[in-house]
Design an enzyme around this catalytic site. Structure first.
Site, short mmCIF file in Angstrom:
data_model
loop_
_atom_site.label_atom_id
_atom_site.label_comp_id
_atom_site.label_asym_id
_atom_site.label_seq_id
_atom_site.Cartn_x
_atom_site.Cartn_y
_atom_site.Cartn_z
N ASP A 443 34.84 32.94 4.81
CA ASP A 443 34.16 31.96 5.66
C ASP A 443 32.87 31.44 5.02
OD1 ASP A 443 34.91 30.68 8.00
OD2 ASP A 443 33.41 31.73 9.20
N ASP A 884 37.32 39.51 20.40
CA ASP A 884 38.47 40.42 20.38
C ASP A 884 38.85 40.87 21.79
OD1 ASP A 884 36.11 41.74 20.69
OD2 ASP A 884 36.35 43.08 18.98
#
Length: 1181
Positions: A443, A884
């Protein structure tokens, strides 16, 4: 083109008869432009849809002038136009007979199969040497480089040379069934002077190509799906006896139950089983003709078993929960009815805190009522999916594919060596190579990560075969070579020591190369930048005709790749279009997809460190991905990166299952993927959305000062949730079902109605509904429903696809393929159910071409998710720093189930921050995400009826637990206030109060002991967890509540720094050096204040009682006991502030003692005890 199996083709000549335009046939780079043939014969199968949606890049797109530093524009539009406008020729082959001027050379011309393999090899080398970039307002480009880092010749590595010693000629194809590889000249020598025997097996040669059965055997190897048994016609020449057992009527054809009828007694070869059963099992049931023995019984055994906790443990555990709940109710009732009239404010605060603590304990304890354990059977998995059968005669793997995602963002905080070791453990995992693909998401777009991955791909060609040959565990080289144990244990090969020494030396050199990459990139970039600056100045001088330039030449400080071209990602100088938040999308296939057949290596030599003659040296596909980032677009941190990987992998490999790992979590158990797939492929596995593995950590201090192992959560709470609807997703070490990530509902679900959800209603969710609300979840359609459904429901579903998933047709076409490959086989699901035939996945994967990679570039662009449901209902969910938990909650809310897989050998291992400050910031991020969940639509209060009641309680507790910190801080200060004021939370230590307090404490201790018993944790781990609950509750949790309220009320954005991952310590360094480093943070202020206030209060309380003529010892004992309880829980925090043992700053003790004495004397002077005497008077001079 028609080809005879028995005819030789020494010199084929292609003759063009008729050119035609716009036929749409696709060129494969062969002599005849025939369309690609698919091994799937079922036209309704989704596996055939992928072959029709691909386009290929013509060989003319790649420049042939050898200018590797240039970009070659290959936009998707150009590719489509070039493919559709390509000429199609009708050609046939004329075989020229041998003449004096045209001698037949038996093996000089390569067969068509060899040509195809050669074309695939060239395509792989082209893909693995090309960086694909593109994005917003830019065309997709393919930059051809050599990124192999001096990788060895694949032909020599794979043993494609003659196996006779002293000969290094290329092997044309095997001449013997034993597989001994021999070149053309050596073959002629063996025929003429060697008696015609094979040097390998010593058997006479037989021309395999002249065998009329060869073509039929190749067709059998394709493992095509067979028709159902009810539709097949049996051979009329055979007399058969059929079993009438119902369980076998829907299964595969069983050779052991359809045999020739005979009266002889030849053991299991008889078709008629006698009534006496040959004396076996004749004692009961009357085993006659209808009950022959079950020879395939093992393959029908379940892959998994659920083992409940022993009733001798769980029954007292549940009883104690009920008793403690009653005791808490009686205690709180007594507290409310017996206020302290002398200190109502103290009584009110304490009672409020106790009521909240009781509620918090109840929410935490209720989901622990049904803990379970699970076991897997890997032997059954291998026999069912990797053993020869009628539909898979060669025994090729029928396991579904798995795409492994590894995420990293900053090479400075996440060392490339740690990421490289994680990648190596993935590439060496024990799973079919052709079914595995690894994707690294960078990223940050850093060149350091890119070149480190290229070095890793090069070293993997040595490390992976070494692991396979010697069955190495763990398959992380840093962890393996760092083990302090006898490495010769259970090793029987004579060459193990020698090869281990060679691989260890190679790994040390690999580490040196990885660690020197930052300096090498800096020096290289500086040299190129200086060169570019000189060129710019020279050009300016030429334009000024020798005059002094008035303007200073500004040359951007670029980051350069090793081939002398600009890195398309992030530059160290942070220029426009090349900064951390502004760069193009990048995809590089470091390792191309492997062949379907095993490739064996060669003997050890100068290029091969180890002998791999009997080892499969293929490597899984390895892809580098860096999504596009542009200013003005919200990139959604890790969740956005994971969704980009989901789309990229769907186009490039499309594995029906996805494994998510952090860059510092490596595979510790090479069989972990197989154990996880046991749950996905077992009966009822189509309702499982993910399999979560526990997190295990390395590098933790032996005392686990800050509860980094977190075993109470992973071994108690998560195991208990497995008995409900399944564990939560914790961000790493999780195998997902791809269709569940796409936002689809399970095929079947259960709705819970009535009081506490006790009435269950089972529903089927396969068919899509025409009338759907905006917030309704998407149901998963059956294969082919997108294009072949004729009713309105199918049309509505098709119209919603672009809005839901984006405008990529390739991605949409991959959805039914992934759904089909993730189905259960017919043996478990039955013929009439939604299943796939056995052996349907035992086919080669379609080759990866450049057009596919170009399509993958488009789905990682910064604007692709605009006006879609990515991050809302599809993929990882946005809007929380704990994406998550939210992602797992959404799946459970649709009715999916999850599984907690605790393996005997740890599946994954990672690192955790052992520094106090880093640990507090980690807990702060988790708690902030929980506060965001509490104030969002993801609060479990708004869950659907498909979620079980206790599962909803568990998710509600996840969002509520940070608010307990507000009451915990007050309760930790109350003992000090009590000592300062001379009052207590009760008017007197009544015997009833003491009995209630004792009963609550004893039941808590007994519950903890039983939890330790059924979970397997230790008492030390439980106590460390209790200590850090107080430390986190007085530091990080209240800060999280404050930040969450600011975000909800004032809209203040929350940003967190990436948690630093520690690299492996060098020899001689202290492994736990970071444990003693003191990094000051504002989070330390509340617990430090609580500690100081309680210590001073104890001194003040002792002084007042000692100097008082009427001491009230009961209040002193109560206050000191509770203050001591607070200080015991904060002891690890105090130890962390002291630094390294033996180096405690003396000034800390001096000032603490002086401050305590001064405050104590001031309190006694300001508020002297009653009945004071003159000699007790104190005055300042």
């Amino acid at each position: 083109m028609v080809k005879s199996a028995a005819s030789q083709s020494p010199s084929p000549v292609t003759i063009t008869v008729t050119p035609c335009k716009g036929s749409g046939d696709r060129s494969l780079g062969l002599t005849s432009p025939i369309p690609r043939a698919s091994v799937i014969t079922n036209q309704n199968s989704p596996l055939s849809s992928r072959a029709t949606r691909r386009t290929s890049i013509s060989s003319g797109n790649r420049r042939s002038n050898g200018d590797e530093g240039r970009y070659c524009s290959m936009s998707v539009e150009d590719l489509t136009a070039e493919t559709t406008n390509s000429e199609c020729v009708l050609s046939y082959t004329v075989h020229i007979p041998p003449t004096p001027d045209h001698q037949t050379v038996f093996a000089s011309q390569e067969s068509e199969e060899d040509e195809m393999l050669k074309g695939n090899s060239n395509q792989k080398s082209f893909l693995s040497g090309t960086i694909f970039t593109g994005g917003f307002k830019s065309v997709t480009r393919g930059h051809v480089i050599d990124c192999s880092m001096d990788r060895a010749d694949p032909e020599k590595k794979s043993g494609q040379i003659c196996w006779l010693k002293g000969c290094d000629e290329k092997v044309v194809h095997g001449r013997c069934e034993c597989g001994f590889r021999i070149c053309r000249d050596c073959y002629f020598d063996c025929i003429t002077s060697g008696g015609g025997n094979c040097p390998g097996c010593k058997e006479p040669y037989r021309d395999i190509n002249d065998d009329p059965e060869t073509e039929e055997e190749d067709e059998e190897d394709e493992a095509k799906p067979l028709p159902q048994m009810g539709e097949s016609k049996l051979d009329k020449r055979l007399s058969v006896v059929k079993s009438f057992k119902a369980q076998n009527q829907a299964g595969d054809f069983d050779h052991t139950r359809w045999l020739f009828e005979t009266k002889g007694t030849y053991g299991y070869g008889n078709a008629v089983w006698p009534k006496d059963g040959y004396g076996i099992g004749s004692g009961g049931g009357g085993n006659g003709y209808e009950t022959p023995p079950e020879f395939g019984e093992r393959s029908k055994r379940p892959l998994t078993r659920k083992v409940s906790v022993s009733a001798a443990i769980i029954s007292p555990y549940r009883l104690l929960i009920a008793l403690r709940l009653v005791a808490l109710g009686l205690f709180l009732t007594w507290r409310v009815r017996h206020p302290n009239r002398e200190a109502m404010w103290l009584w009110g605060m304490s009672t409020t805190c106790e009521l909240w603590f009781a509620l918090s304990w109840l929410l935490d304890q209720l989901p622990k009522l049904c803990p379970v354990n699970r076991l897997t059977d890997l032997g059954v998995l291998k026999e069912r999916f990797e053993s020869p059968n009628l539909r898979n005669p060669k025994g090729r793997s029928d396991l579904p594919g798995i795409d492994v995602f590894v995420s990293t963002a900053d090479p400075e905080k996440e060392p490339p060596l740690v990421t490289a070791n994680t990648i190596l453990s993935i590439l060496a995992v024990d799973y079919p190579v052709e079914k595995l693909a690894c994707y690294l998401s960078d990223d940050g777009g850093a060149l350091l990560t890119f070149e480190a991955l290229a070095q890793t791909a090069s070293f993997a060609s040595t490390w992976v075969p070494f692991c396979r040959k010697h069955n190495i565990e763990p398959r992380n080289p840093e962890a393996y070579f760092g083990q302090k144990r006898n490495f010769l244990k259970n090793k029987v090969r004579l060459d193990f020591v020698r090869e281990r020494r060679r691989v260890k030396r190679e790994y040390d050199e690999f580490k040196v190369r990885i660690n020197s990459l930052p300096e090498a990139i800096r020096r290289r970039s500086d040299a190129y930048n200086v060169h570019e600056e000189l060129r710019a100045k020279k050009k300016q001088m030429e334009m000024m005709m020798g005059n002094n330039p008035q303007e200073t030449v500004i040359v951007p400080k670029a980051t350069w790749m090793s081939d002398g071209s600009h890195w398309p990602g992030t530059w160290s100088s942070g220029e426009t279009d090349n900064s951390r938040g502004d760069h193009a999308g990048i995809i590089q296939a470091m390792l191309a997809p492997p062949n379907a057949e095993p490739v064996y290596g060669a003997e050890a030599d100068a290029e091969n460190l180890i002998d791999t003659t009997d080892v499969d040296i293929r490597l899984p596909m390895l892809v580098y991905v860096s999504r596009e980032k542009r200013p003005g677009y919200d990139h959604n941190k890790k969740a956005g990166a994971m969704n980009a990987l989901v789309r990229t992998s769907a186009i490039m490999s499309n594995g029906p299952f996805i494994l998510n790992l952090d860059c510092d979590h490596y595979i510790y158990n090479s069989m972990a993927l197989r154990e996880g797939m046991c749950f996905m492929l077992d009966r009822g596995g189509d309702r499982i959305c993910y399999v979560q593995f526990p997190q295990r950590f390395e590098g933790i201090d032996p005392n686990d000062r800050y509860a980094n192992h977190n075993t109470v959560f992973f071994d108690v709470s998560m195991r208990a949730l497995d008995g409900l609807q399944g564990p939560m997703y914790v961000g790493t070490g999780c195998i997902f079902r791809r269709t569940a990530l796409y936002g689809f509902s399970p095929p079947r679900a259960t709705e819970h109605h009535g009081w506490l959800g006790r009435r269950k209603v089972k529903i089927s969710l396969r068919r899509p509904k025409a009338m759907m609300k905006k917030d309704d979840e998407v149901s998963l359609p059956i294969n082919g429903e997108y294009n072949e459904e004729e009713n309105d429901d199918g049309d509505i579903e098709s119209l919603l696809l672009p809005k839901r998933f984006g405008n990529s047709n390739s991605f949409v076409a991959s959805i039914p393929v992934a759904e089909y490959q993730g189905r259960l086989i017919q043996d478990l699901q039955g013929k009439g159910k939604n299943s796939r035939p056995a052996g349907s996945l035992a086919v080669p994967r379609e080759p990866l071409d450049a057009a596919t990679v170009a399509e993958a570039i488009s789905v990682i662009s910064c604007f692709y998710e605009d006006k879609t449901e990515w991050g809302k209902r599809v993929g990882w969910i946005y809007g929380s720093v704990t994406e998550d938990v939210v992602t797992g909650y959404r799946m459970h809310n649709r009715g999916w189930r999850s599984i907690y897989c605790v393996t005997k050998r740890d599946a994954f291992r990672g690192t955790a921050p052992i520094n106090l400050t880093d640990r507090l910031h980690q807990v702060l991020r988790w708690a902030t995400g929980s506060v965001e969940i509490f104030f969002s639509r993801n609060n479990a209060i708004f869950a659907t009826r498909r979620m079980k009641f206790l599962q909803r309680v568990a998710y509600f507790n996840v969002g509520m637990y940070p608010f307990t910190s507000l009451f915990l801080i007050v309760y930790c200060i109350l003992p000090a206030i009590s000592l300062f004021s001379g009052q207590f939370i009760v008017q007197s230590l009544d015997i009833t109060f003491l009995i209630y307090l004792l009963s609550i404490t004893l039941t808590l201790c007994m519950l903890s002991l039983l939890e330790i018993k059924w979970s397997g944790i230790t008492l030390h781990e439980w106590w460390r967890n209790e200590q850090f609950w107080v430390i986190g509750g007085t530091s990080a949790h209240p800060a999280a509540v404050l930040q969450g309220l600011l975000k909800v009320i004032a809209g203040v954005d929350i940003s967190f720094t990436l948690t630093s991952k520690s690299s492996a310590p060098e020899d001689g360094d202290d492994e736990f050096a970071d444990l003693y480093v003191v990094k000051w943070s504002f989070l330390m202020v509340p617990p430090l204040t609580i500690m100081m206030v309680n210590m001073i209060a104890i001194a003040v309380g002792l002084a007042r009682t000692l100097y008082s003529p009427f001491p009230q010892w009961s209040k002193l004992v109560g206050g000191v006991f509770f203050s001591f309880w607070v200080l015991c829980h904060l002891y690890p925090f105090a130890k962390g502030l002291m630094g390294r043992r033996g180096r405690v700053p003396t000034i800390v003790f001096v000032w603490s003692g002086l401050l305590s004495i001064i405050v104590s004397l001031l309190w006694v002077y300001i508020n002297p005890p009653s009945g004071k005497q003159d000699y007790m008077q104190f005055q300042f001079p």
